[in-house]
Write a protein that holds these residues in place. Structure first.
Motif, PDB file in Angstrom:
ATOM      1  N   MET A   1      49.007  46.506  58.604  1.00  0.00           N
ATOM      2  CA  MET A   1      47.716  46.744  57.969  1.00  0.00           C
ATOM      3  C   MET A   1      46.684  46.958  59.070  1.00  0.00           C
ATOM      4  N   THR A   2      45.793  47.918  58.846  1.00  0.00           N
ATOM      5  CA  THR A   2      44.751  48.207  59.835  1.00  0.00           C
ATOM      6  C   THR A   2      43.430  47.591  59.411  1.00  0.00           C
ATOM      7  N   LEU A   3      42.490  47.625  60.319  1.00  0.00           N
ATOM      8  CA  LEU A   3      41.154  47.076  60.083  1.00  0.00           C
ATOM      9  C   LEU A   3      40.442  47.788  58.932  1.00  0.00           C
ATOM     10  N   THR A   4      40.775  49.045  58.703  1.00  0.00           N
ATOM     11  CA  THR A   4      40.082  49.806  57.653  1.00  0.00           C
ATOM     12  C   THR A   4      40.537  49.425  56.238  1.00  0.00           C
ATOM     13  N   THR A   5      41.718  48.838  56.105  1.00  0.00           N
ATOM     14  CA  THR A   5      42.205  48.481  54.763  1.00  0.00           C
ATOM     15  C   THR A   5      41.265  47.515  54.062  1.00  0.00           C
ATOM     16  N   PRO A   6      40.942  46.348  54.652  1.00  0.00           N
ATOM     17  CA  PRO A   6      39.958  45.491  53.973  1.00  0.00           C
ATOM     18  C   PRO A   6      38.562  46.108  53.957  1.00  0.00           C
ATOM     19  N   GLY A   7      38.291  46.982  54.904  1.00  0.00           N
ATOM     20  CA  GLY A   7      36.986  47.649  54.935  1.00  0.00           C
ATOM     21  C   GLY A   7      36.748  48.514  53.712  1.00  0.00           C
ATOM     22  N   LEU A   8      37.825  48.996  53.120  1.00  0.00           N
ATOM     23  CA  LEU A   8      37.692  49.805  51.901  1.00  0.00           C
ATOM     24  C   LEU A   8      37.192  48.988  50.722  1.00  0.00           C
ATOM     25  N   LEU A   9      37.420  47.691  50.776  1.00  0.00           N
ATOM     26  CA  LEU A   9      37.014  46.817  49.677  1.00  0.00           C
ATOM     27  C   LEU A   9      35.521  46.485  49.710  1.00  0.00           C
ATOM     28  N   PHE A  10      34.887  46.627  50.869  1.00  0.00           N
ATOM     29  CA  PHE A  10      33.478  46.252  51.030  1.00  0.00           C
ATOM     30  C   PHE A  10      32.547  46.945  50.032  1.00  0.00           C
ATOM     31  N   PRO A  11      32.579  48.266  49.920  1.00  0.00           N
ATOM     32  CA  PRO A  11      31.652  48.905  48.963  1.00  0.00           C
ATOM     33  C   PRO A  11      31.924  48.497  47.515  1.00  0.00           C
ATOM     34  N   ALA A  12      33.199  48.321  47.183  1.00  0.00           N
ATOM     35  CA  ALA A  12      33.536  47.937  45.802  1.00  0.00           C
ATOM     36  C   ALA A  12      32.984  46.557  45.474  1.00  0.00           C
ATOM     37  N   ILE A  13      33.169  45.604  46.375  1.00  0.00           N
ATOM     38  CA  ILE A  13      32.681  44.250  46.126  1.00  0.00           C
ATOM     39  C   ILE A  13      31.155  44.240  46.090  1.00  0.00           C
ATOM     40  N   SER A  14      30.530  44.997  46.976  1.00  0.00           N
ATOM     41  CA  SER A  14      29.064  45.058  46.997  1.00  0.00           C
ATOM     42  C   SER A  14      28.516  45.594  45.682  1.00  0.00           C
ATOM     43  N   LEU A  15      29.107  46.663  45.181  1.00  0.00           N
ATOM     44  CA  LEU A  15      28.656  47.233  43.904  1.00  0.00           C
ATOM     45  C   LEU A  15      28.921  46.278  42.743  1.00  0.00           C
ATOM     46  N   LEU A  16      30.038  45.589  42.804  1.00  0.00           N
ATOM     47  CA  LEU A  16      30.364  44.623  41.765  1.00  0.00           C
ATOM     48  C   LEU A  16      29.346  43.485  41.745  1.00  0.00           C
ATOM     49  N   LEU A  17      28.996  42.972  42.906  1.00  0.00           N
ATOM     50  CA  LEU A  17      27.999  41.896  42.976  1.00  0.00           C
ATOM     51  C   LEU A  17      26.637  42.378  42.483  1.00  0.00           C
ATOM     52  N   LEU A  18      26.305  43.620  42.773  1.00  0.00           N
ATOM     53  CA  LEU A  18      25.056  44.196  42.276  1.00  0.00           C
ATOM     54  C   LEU A  18      25.079  44.284  40.747  1.00  0.00           C
ATOM     55  N   ALA A  19      26.189  44.698  40.191  1.00  0.00           N
ATOM     56  CA  ALA A  19      26.319  44.775  38.726  1.00  0.00           C
ATOM     57  C   ALA A  19      26.209  43.381  38.105  1.00  0.00           C
ATOM     58  N   TYR A  20      26.827  42.385  38.731  1.00  0.00           N
ATOM     59  CA  TYR A  20      26.733  41.018  38.231  1.00  0.00           C
ATOM     60  C   TYR A  20      25.293  40.521  38.273  1.00  0.00           C
ATOM     61  N   THR A  21      24.606  40.816  39.354  1.00  0.00           N
ATOM     62  CA  THR A  21      23.209  40.403  39.487  1.00  0.00           C
ATOM     63  C   THR A  21      22.357  41.058  38.409  1.00  0.00           C
ATOM     64  N   ASN A  22      22.605  42.332  38.135  1.00  0.00           N
ATOM     65  CA  ASN A  22      21.858  43.026  37.077  1.00  0.00           C
ATOM     66  C   ASN A  22      22.116  42.393  35.717  1.00  0.00           C
ATOM     67  N   ARG A  23      23.362  42.019  35.440  1.00  0.00           N
ATOM     68  CA  ARG A  23      23.680  41.351  34.167  1.00  0.00           C
ATOM     69  C   ARG A  23      22.926  40.028  34.073  1.00  0.00           C
ATOM     70  N   PHE A  24      22.897  39.290  35.177  1.00  0.00           N
ATOM     71  CA  PHE A  24      22.192  38.011  35.195  1.00  0.00           C
ATOM     72  C   PHE A  24      20.699  38.208  34.948  1.00  0.00           C
ATOM     73  N   LEU A  25      20.094  39.197  35.612  1.00  0.00           N
ATOM     74  CA  LEU A  25      18.658  39.437  35.453  1.00  0.00           C
ATOM     75  C   LEU A  25      18.303  39.846  34.030  1.00  0.00           C
TER      76      LEU A  25
END
Length: 132
Positions: A1-25
């Motif tokens: 596994m290379t360094l970029t594999t987990p790096g691909l998950l970063f934007p997905a998790i960030s967008l997911l957390l943003l969606a969760y925050t919007n639901r909370f607000l």
């Protein structure tokens, strides 16, 4: 596994957390409006919604917690891969994926409860008399 594999998950998790925050607000705004509108006495409809709203708030908090843990584990995985400790990086990445999956399952359950809230509103509308 290379360094970029987990790096691909970063934007997905960030967008997911943003969606969760919007639901909370949105939910927090709904609760504030409900509180202001109801005043000192509660209608039966509102009493039915309160438990639903409490459950949803707790679930959104859990969704956010597991999402943040997934983000942290993903970051630690990238760091382990960066310092060339591949086995630890793979284990941390797997744990990150499990936490992300848990967060998504909680989100699915919260959506189900949200639909229950809409059904309570629809049942209330159906009880109103029809105008001629």
């Amino acid at each position: 596994m290379t360094l970029t594999t987990p790096g691909l998950l970063f934007p997905a998790i960030s967008l997911l957390l943003l969606a969760y925050t919007n639901r909370f607000l949105v939910l927090a705004q709904l609760i504030r409006e409900l509180n202001a509108r109801e005043g000192d006495q509660l209608r039966p409809l509102v009493v039915a919604q309160i438990d639903n709203l409490k459950k949803r708030i707790k679930l959104i908090r859990l969704m956010q917690v597991w999402g943040v843990i997934a983000f942290l584990l993903c970051t630690m995985s990238m760091f382990a891969l960066f310092i060339e400790v591949a086995l630890l990086g793979v284990i941390l990445f797997g744990a990150s994926l499990c936490c992300l999956a848990l967060s998504l399952l909680l989100s699915l359950y919260e959506i189900h409860i949200s639909c229950d809230a809409i059904e309570i509103e629809l049942n209330n509308i159906e009880k109103k008399p029809i105008q001629d």
